[in-house]
Write a protein that holds these residues in place. Structure first.
Motif, short mmCIF file in Angstrom:
data_model
loop_
_atom_site.label_atom_id
_atom_site.label_comp_id
_atom_site.label_asym_id
_atom_site.label_seq_id
_atom_site.Cartn_x
_atom_site.Cartn_y
_atom_site.Cartn_z
N ALA A 159 0.83 -1.20 0.00
CA ALA A 159 0.00 0.00 0.00
C ALA A 159 0.87 1.26 0.00
CB ALA A 159 -0.93 -0.01 1.21
N GLU A 160 1.94 1.23 0.79
CA GLU A 160 2.84 2.38 0.84
C GLU A 160 3.48 2.64 -0.52
OE1 GLU A 160 3.23 4.60 2.97
OE2 GLU A 160 3.17 3.87 5.04
N LYS A 161 3.72 1.60 -1.29
CA LYS A 161 4.34 1.73 -2.61
C LYS A 161 3.32 2.07 -3.69
CE LYS A 161 7.62 -1.10 -3.83
NZ LYS A 161 8.81 -0.24 -3.86
N GLY A 162 2.05 2.17 -3.31
CA GLY A 162 1.02 2.55 -4.26
C GLY A 162 0.46 1.41 -5.07
N ILE A 185 -6.48 -9.13 -3.21
CA ILE A 185 -6.52 -7.90 -2.41
C ILE A 185 -6.61 -6.69 -3.31
CG2 ILE A 185 -5.27 -6.49 -0.72
CD1 ILE A 185 -4.19 -9.97 -0.94
N VAL A 186 -7.54 -5.81 -2.99
CA VAL A 186 -7.67 -4.52 -3.67
C VAL A 186 -7.45 -3.42 -2.63
CG1 VAL A 186 -9.18 -2.98 -4.98
CG2 VAL A 186 -9.30 -5.47 -5.34
N VAL A 187 -6.51 -2.51 -2.94
CA VAL A 187 -6.18 -1.42 -2.02
C VAL A 187 -6.54 -0.09 -2.68
CG1 VAL A 187 -4.36 -0.30 -0.67
CG2 VAL A 187 -4.27 -2.77 -1.10
N GLY A 188 -7.34 0.70 -2.02
CA GLY A 188 -7.72 2.00 -2.56
C GLY A 188 -6.69 3.08 -2.23
N ASN A 189 -6.96 4.29 -2.67
CA ASN A 189 -6.07 5.41 -2.40
C ASN A 189 -6.14 5.82 -0.94
OD1 ASN A 189 -5.20 5.65 -5.10
ND2 ASN A 189 -7.02 6.86 -5.62
N LYS A 190 -5.03 6.28 -0.43
CA LYS A 190 -4.96 6.72 0.96
C LYS A 190 -5.91 7.89 1.17
CE LYS A 190 -1.12 6.67 4.20
NZ LYS A 190 0.35 6.86 4.33
N LYS A 210 -4.07 8.90 8.34
CA LYS A 210 -4.70 8.48 7.10
C LYS A 210 -4.84 6.95 7.07
CE LYS A 210 -3.17 12.41 4.28
NZ LYS A 210 -2.46 12.84 3.05
N TYR A 211 -5.66 6.46 6.15
CA TYR A 211 -5.90 5.02 6.05
C TYR A 211 -6.10 4.64 4.59
CZ TYR A 211 -10.74 6.34 5.18
OH TYR A 211 -11.86 6.90 4.63
N TRP A 212 -6.01 3.33 4.32
CA TRP A 212 -6.33 2.80 3.00
C TRP A 212 -7.61 1.98 3.07
CZ3 TRP A 212 -1.31 1.92 5.01
CH2 TRP A 212 -0.27 2.62 4.40
N ARG A 234 -15.66 -12.47 1.87
CA ARG A 234 -14.94 -11.24 1.57
C ARG A 234 -14.92 -10.37 2.83
NH1 ARG A 234 -15.08 -10.53 -4.25
NH2 ARG A 234 -14.10 -8.50 -3.92
N ILE A 235 -13.85 -9.61 2.96
CA ILE A 235 -13.74 -8.66 4.07
C ILE A 235 -13.28 -7.32 3.50
CG2 ILE A 235 -12.54 -8.07 6.21
CD1 ILE A 235 -12.19 -11.06 6.70
N SER A 236 -13.96 -6.26 3.87
CA SER A 236 -13.49 -4.92 3.53
C SER A 236 -13.32 -4.14 4.82
CB SER A 236 -14.49 -4.21 2.59
OG SER A 236 -15.74 -4.04 3.22
N PHE A 237 -12.34 -3.24 4.82
CA PHE A 237 -12.04 -2.50 6.05
C PHE A 237 -11.14 -1.32 5.72
CE2 PHE A 237 -9.19 -6.05 5.39
CZ PHE A 237 -7.93 -5.49 5.48
N LYS A 238 -10.95 -0.47 6.71
CA LYS A 238 -10.02 0.65 6.62
C LYS A 238 -8.77 0.26 7.38
CE LYS A 238 -13.74 4.05 6.20
NZ LYS A 238 -14.52 5.11 6.87
#
Length: 278
Positions: A159-162, A185-190, A210-212, A234-238
């Protein structure tokens, strides 16, 4: 009802890699998080008319000494004119290098012990060997994978690497501790925490962090040959930089539930020191 640890709660790496991921190891915050659980939605087929409960997740440890998790997941599930209380209690230890993972899970239904799973998983050159003590003594050979804390470190590093999408394998000792899950895994924008975020009071001094947004789909490797492409759940979270997860949605197909952070205690992390582990 299938209930998986979130500590899980969240985390991962290449299905063929055995070496540690090539990311800087994040500083994971020792903490205890309490979540209120409630029914999000349910199909008529599920028969579920209501869910209430509470989840408590306590994380401690360091990159030198390894990591422990104490997890409790209690739900009251209403189905028509009846209801039952499910209580899952899990304790795990993962060594600092992610080579061994010990776990014990006790599951209760209406306060009566329903199941106990206990064992130790060890990464080998060929994969993962699980030495089970309960419910029956046996040894299970599984595909190469990582354990939960390294998975979490991997997720934060990517996530840190985008990076926004990748697949991994995960073994967390849940269910019968006899399978590896493939995860997408899908990671959104911070993002920044909204001023009207209902979890803001519980976040306290972390309210400015901040969070992803993260979404993880779990697939059972043992069903790969059947052509089944539907995730088990499925699990979604911040996800915060320090490893805290919140605003959870757990989707099991025919029903889903939410977990809202209501209390957070931050513990002092172990002092930084040079590790002697190999």
């Amino acid at each position: 009802m299938r209930v998986k640890r979130l500590a899980f709660c969240a985390v991962l790496v290449s299905s063929t890699a055995l070496a540690a991921p090539a990311f800087a190891v994040p500083i994971l915050q020792a903490h205890r998080a309490v979540y209120d659980l409630s029914l999000d939605k349910a199909s008529d087929r599920s028969g579920i008319t209501g869910i209430t409960g509470r989840m408590v997740y306590e994380f401690n440890g360091s990159p030198c000494d390894g990591y422990t998790v104490n997890f409790r997941f209690v739900t009251q599930i209403a189905t028509g004119d009846s209801s039952r209380v499910s209580d899952q209690q899990t304790t795990t230890y993962e060594d600092a290098k992610g080579k061994t993972f010990s776990f014990v899970t006790k599951s209760f239904i209406d306060q009566a012990l329903d199941k106990e799973v206990k064992g130790t998983a060890t990464r080998t050159d060929k994969g993962v060997e699980v030495d089970l003590d309960k419910p029956d003594k046996k040894v299970v050979q599984l595909a190469p994978t990582q354990f939960p804390t390294q998975h979490l470190e991997e997720l934060i590093g990517r996530a840190e690497k985008g990076e926004h999408f990748y697949e991994t394998n995960l073994f967390d000792g849940s269910e019968d501790a006899d399978r590896v899950m493939t995860t997408s895994i899908v990671v959104g924008n911070k993002a920044e925490v909204d001023k009207d975020d209902p979890e803001l009071p519980a976040l306290a001094k972390l309210g400015k962090d901040k969070y992803w947004p993260v979404d993880i789909a779990y697939f059972d490797l043992s069903q790969k040959e059947s052509g089944e492409e539907v995730p088990q759940y499925r699990i979604s979270f911040k996800l915060h930089e320090n490893g805290l997860t919140r605003d959870l949605t757990m989707d099991y197909g025919e029903f889903s539930m939410t977990g809202k952070l209501v209390n957070l205690a931050l513990f002092d992390n172990a002092p930084k020191k040079a590790c002697n582990n190999k």
